[in-house]
Design a protein around this motif. Structure first.
Motif, PDB file in Angstrom:
ATOM      1  N   MET A 294     104.199  19.573  51.048  1.00 53.59           N
ATOM      2  CA  MET A 294     105.112  18.612  51.645  1.00 53.59           C
ATOM      3  C   MET A 294     105.322  17.455  50.668  1.00 53.59           C
ATOM      4  N   SER A 295     106.572  17.064  50.511  1.00 55.45           N
ATOM      5  CA  SER A 295     106.859  15.931  49.631  1.00 55.45           C
ATOM      6  C   SER A 295     107.075  14.682  50.482  1.00 55.45           C
ATOM      7  N   PHE A 296     106.662  13.544  49.945  1.00 56.30           N
ATOM      8  CA  PHE A 296     106.797  12.269  50.640  1.00 56.30           C
ATOM      9  C   PHE A 296     108.072  11.574  50.173  1.00 56.30           C
ATOM     10  N   SER A 297     108.475  10.584  50.938  1.00 56.21           N
ATOM     11  CA  SER A 297     109.617   9.771  50.504  1.00 56.21           C
ATOM     12  C   SER A 297     109.225   9.060  49.208  1.00 56.21           C
ATOM     13  N   PRO A 298     110.193   8.651  48.412  1.00 54.40           N
ATOM     14  CA  PRO A 298     109.867   8.037  47.115  1.00 54.40           C
ATOM     15  C   PRO A 298     108.924   6.834  47.212  1.00 54.40           C
ATOM     16  N   LEU A 299     109.103   5.966  48.212  1.00 55.26           N
ATOM     17  CA  LEU A 299     108.246   4.781  48.312  1.00 55.26           C
ATOM     18  C   LEU A 299     106.815   5.147  48.710  1.00 55.26           C
ATOM     19  N   ILE A 300     106.683   6.120  49.611  1.00 52.88           N
ATOM     20  CA  ILE A 300     105.343   6.555  50.002  1.00 52.88           C
ATOM     21  C   ILE A 300     104.660   7.225  48.817  1.00 52.88           C
ATOM     22  N   GLN A 301     105.381   8.074  48.090  1.00 50.73           N
ATOM     23  CA  GLN A 301     104.814   8.729  46.910  1.00 50.73           C
ATOM     24  C   GLN A 301     104.414   7.694  45.858  1.00 50.73           C
TER      25      GLN A 301
END
Length: 198
Positions: free
Chosen positions: A1-8
């Protein structure tokens, strides 16, 4: 699962901390965002302020908010005894023992030719300049008991050979309360080599 850019971005930033892997960083990030936004804001403000305002003491190179740290500024410290350490955390560890009343010099690392870390990278010239001022009578080398820490200790001792200073190395060996059967061979060898008269 990929996170949103800010969470990543947050997860990646948290991974820079020692001992924090991908899963721990994810847990921290989600905890701060889901359950404790105020703590997240306090953490970010404190981190930003510390990063902006904390630098090195001009005398001992430990972390300080002032040009001269509290320990170096203290008139009650014994300036004839200088303890050389690898990191500011080592200063904290020794201070917690309440058994050393001298002053410190923090190298900020250890010699490691394989990593390109030489004497100039760890402030050896600053250390020698401080010693040349004439107050110091004993240099206690308290680098870590690792190959690099021992090499650093030997290098410093070699640099001070021509002086009248007493140069000592902290003892390494069996911990207080430890049982010999559980102590590793290297530690036992150091303990035997560093034995003293009773």
């Amino acid at each position: 699962m990929s996170f949103s850019p800010l969470i990543q971005q947050l997860v990646t930033a948290l991974r820079c901390l020692p001992g924090v892997g991908p899963k721990s960083a994810q847990r921290m990030a989600f905890h701060l965002l889901e359950r404790d936004r105020n703590a997240a804001l306090e953490l970010s403000a404190a981190l930003a302020q510390a990063a902006e305002e904390v630098s090195e003491c001009q005398q001992c190179r430990t972390l300080s908010e002032t040009d001269i740290c509290e320990l170096c500024a203290s008139l009650s410290r014994d300036r004839s005894s200088l303890c050389v350490l690898e990191s500011p955390m080592d200063v904290v560890a020794i201070e917690q023992t309440n058994s050393f009343a001298g002053v410190y010099f923090v190298l900020g690392g250890h010699l490691s030719p394989i990593d390109g870390v030489g004497p100039d990278d760890i402030g050896i010239s600053q250390l020698l300049e401080r010693i040349a001022q004439g107050e110091v009578k004993e240099v206690i080398i308290a680098t870590n008991p690792t190959v690099e820490g021992d090499a650093t200790a030997h290098y410093i001792a070699e640099q001070l050979k021509r002086t009248e200073l007493k140069v000592t190395r902290i003892a390494h060996g069996v911990p207080v309360g430890g049982e010999l059967e559980y102590v590793d061979g290297g530690t036992l060898a150091h303990a035997l080599a560093g034995r003293r008269l009773l």
